[in-house]
Motif scaffolding. Structure first.
Motif, short mmCIF file in Angstrom:
data_model
loop_
_atom_site.label_atom_id
_atom_site.label_comp_id
_atom_site.label_asym_id
_atom_site.label_seq_id
_atom_site.Cartn_x
_atom_site.Cartn_y
_atom_site.Cartn_z
N ALA A 197 17.62 15.27 -0.22
CA ALA A 197 17.06 16.62 -0.30
C ALA A 197 17.39 17.32 -1.61
N GLY A 198 18.05 16.64 -2.56
CA GLY A 198 18.45 17.31 -3.78
C GLY A 198 19.59 18.28 -3.52
N SER A 199 19.94 19.05 -4.55
CA SER A 199 21.13 19.89 -4.47
C SER A 199 20.85 21.34 -4.11
N GLY A 200 19.59 21.76 -4.14
CA GLY A 200 19.31 23.17 -3.95
C GLY A 200 19.89 24.00 -5.08
N ASP A 201 20.03 25.29 -4.84
CA ASP A 201 20.50 26.19 -5.89
C ASP A 201 22.01 26.43 -5.87
N GLY A 202 22.71 25.80 -4.92
CA GLY A 202 24.10 26.16 -4.73
C GLY A 202 25.11 25.24 -5.35
N PHE A 203 24.68 24.23 -6.11
CA PHE A 203 25.64 23.24 -6.61
C PHE A 203 25.88 23.37 -8.10
N MET A 204 24.83 23.15 -8.92
CA MET A 204 24.96 23.22 -10.37
C MET A 204 23.73 23.89 -10.96
N PRO A 205 23.90 24.71 -11.99
CA PRO A 205 22.74 25.37 -12.61
C PRO A 205 21.73 24.39 -13.19
N SER A 206 22.19 23.21 -13.58
CA SER A 206 21.30 22.24 -14.21
C SER A 206 20.47 21.46 -13.21
N ALA A 207 20.79 21.59 -11.92
CA ALA A 207 20.08 20.86 -10.87
C ALA A 207 19.34 21.84 -9.97
N GLY A 208 18.61 21.30 -9.02
CA GLY A 208 17.89 22.15 -8.07
C GLY A 208 16.41 22.30 -8.35
N ALA A 209 15.83 21.35 -9.09
CA ALA A 209 14.41 21.46 -9.49
C ALA A 209 13.46 20.71 -8.57
N LEU A 210 13.96 20.21 -7.43
CA LEU A 210 13.16 19.31 -6.61
C LEU A 210 11.86 19.95 -6.12
N ILE A 211 11.91 21.16 -5.63
CA ILE A 211 10.70 21.78 -5.06
C ILE A 211 9.61 21.89 -6.12
N ASP A 212 9.99 22.27 -7.35
CA ASP A 212 9.01 22.32 -8.44
C ASP A 212 8.45 20.94 -8.74
N SER A 213 9.31 19.94 -8.72
CA SER A 213 8.85 18.58 -9.02
C SER A 213 7.92 18.04 -7.95
N LEU A 214 8.22 18.35 -6.69
CA LEU A 214 7.29 17.96 -5.62
C LEU A 214 5.94 18.65 -5.80
N ASP A 215 5.97 19.92 -6.17
CA ASP A 215 4.73 20.66 -6.40
C ASP A 215 3.90 20.00 -7.50
N ALA A 216 4.58 19.42 -8.49
CA ALA A 216 3.88 18.77 -9.60
C ALA A 216 3.08 17.56 -9.16
N VAL A 217 3.49 16.94 -8.03
CA VAL A 217 2.74 15.80 -7.51
C VAL A 217 1.96 16.17 -6.25
N THR A 237 0.82 -1.21 0.00
CA THR A 237 0.00 0.00 0.00
C THR A 237 0.86 1.27 0.00
N MET A 238 2.16 1.11 -0.11
CA MET A 238 3.07 2.27 -0.17
C MET A 238 3.23 2.72 -1.61
N GLU A 239 3.12 4.02 -1.83
CA GLU A 239 3.33 4.60 -3.16
C GLU A 239 4.72 5.23 -3.20
N VAL A 240 5.52 4.80 -4.19
CA VAL A 240 6.86 5.32 -4.37
C VAL A 240 6.90 6.08 -5.69
N ILE A 241 7.36 7.33 -5.65
CA ILE A 241 7.37 8.18 -6.84
C ILE A 241 8.78 8.72 -7.05
N SER A 242 9.24 8.66 -8.28
CA SER A 242 10.50 9.28 -8.67
C SER A 242 10.23 10.72 -9.09
N VAL A 243 10.88 11.67 -8.41
CA VAL A 243 10.73 13.08 -8.75
C VAL A 243 12.10 13.65 -9.12
N SER A 244 12.13 14.53 -10.09
CA SER A 244 13.40 15.00 -10.64
C SER A 244 13.95 16.22 -9.91
N ASP A 245 15.25 16.20 -9.70
CA ASP A 245 15.96 17.40 -9.24
C ASP A 245 16.81 17.98 -10.37
#
Length: 305
Positions: free
Chosen positions: A95-115, A34-42
């Protein structure tokens, strides 16, 4: 296991430092009981190929990379963060990389919002390890915790390594900034942190599985309900090409390349024999798939194929 193949786009909800829009992606979900596992992009990383390919047998390397259209010069691995929802728990692995690591990463909060998940909804934040793309998103731009209602959880061995003041002097020049960044962030969330060891049931249905090598205390997590099981693999199996075809080859991406190779071979054997679904942080198409034997090695079969 019931796999739901779906593609959810949050659109252009964030703008990278380069000025290019980010696309937030939740690629695949799976049911474990009954556990739902979702892959979300950072987002993704952009790394020199030399990190993975230097020192390897070049002819055999070409035979692995060419069919998969992998460049020797540069690799751009995706970052797949695992979200688990079950009853009143909303669990995020890393927790993903946030905005301080690479410009191409850090999209986690938007991806969580999408679900439909906000940072305040996360009840438990469970870390595989302390590298920037897994840890640095724990704080926002003002150095405040992002996941304010979450219990933070990390393996004791990994915590001890990154909070040791001597780590910055022993990790090597290339990774010295990793040690500084990890220590600062872990200090900021220390009062939220609890610890576990290999074999502990971290949460109901979620067992810690020591997969040391990529970092000294790297941990993967077996999510199980009866005969259904999925492994949140973190970076223990760090790519879909040489890690599968030649798991015995040492990888420059691992802090202990020899131990990393031993761990990788053991995991791939377990996953293929026991038919456990894998969710890998840097594997393609959302990272959810199965491991199959191929010739003298293995191959990753994405559930989105």
């Amino acid at each position: 296991m019931n796999i739901d193949r779906r593609l959810l786009l949050a659109g252009f909800g964030g703008v990278a430092l380069s000025g290019l829009p980010r696309v937030s992606l939740a690629a695949t979900s799976a049911k474990v009981g009954t556990m739902e596992v979702i892959s979300v992009s950072d987002g993704n990383l952009v790394l020199p190929g030399a990190m993975f390919f230097d020192g390897l047998p070049q002819d055999e390397l070409d035979s692995i990379l060419t069919p998969l259209n992998i460049s020797r010069a540069q690799v751009e691995p995706p970052c797949n963060v695992t979200l688990l929802r079950h009853e009143d728990r909303v669990v995020l692995f890393d927790a993903g990389s946030g905005d301080g690591f690479m410009p191409s990463a850090g999209a986690l909060i938007d991806s969580l919002d999408a679900v439909g998940v906000a940072p305040d909804d996360i009840t438990h934040l469970v870390f595989t390890h302390g590298h920037p793309d897994h840890l640095w998103g724990v704080l926002d731009d003002f150095d405040d915790p992002v996941f304010t209602n979450a219990e933070h959880m990390m393996g004791q061995t990994e915590w001890d390594y990154w909070t040791n003041p001597n780590t910055v002097n022993t990790i090597g020049d290339v990774r010295a900034s990793f040690a500084v960044g990890a220590a600062r962030r872990l200090e900021a969330v220390e009062d939220r942190m609890s610890f576990f060891s290999d074999g502990d049931e971290v949460l109901p249905g979620i067992m810690a599985h020591a997969t040391f090598g990529h970092t000294p205390g790297h941990t993967s997590f077996e999510v199980r309900s009866g005969t259904d099981a999925l492994l949140v693999g973190g970076d223990a199996i760090g790519n879909h090409h040489i890690a599968f075809a030649r798991p015995d080859w040492a990888s420059g991406a691992d802090q202990d390349p020899d131990l990393g190779a031993v761990t990788r071979a053991r995991l791939l054997d377990k996953l293929s024999q026991e038919k456990i679904t894998l969710l890998g942080f840097h594997l393609p198409d959302g990272g959810v798939g199965r491991v199959e034997r191929k010739d003298s090695g293995y191959r990753f079969v994405s559930e989105n194929m």
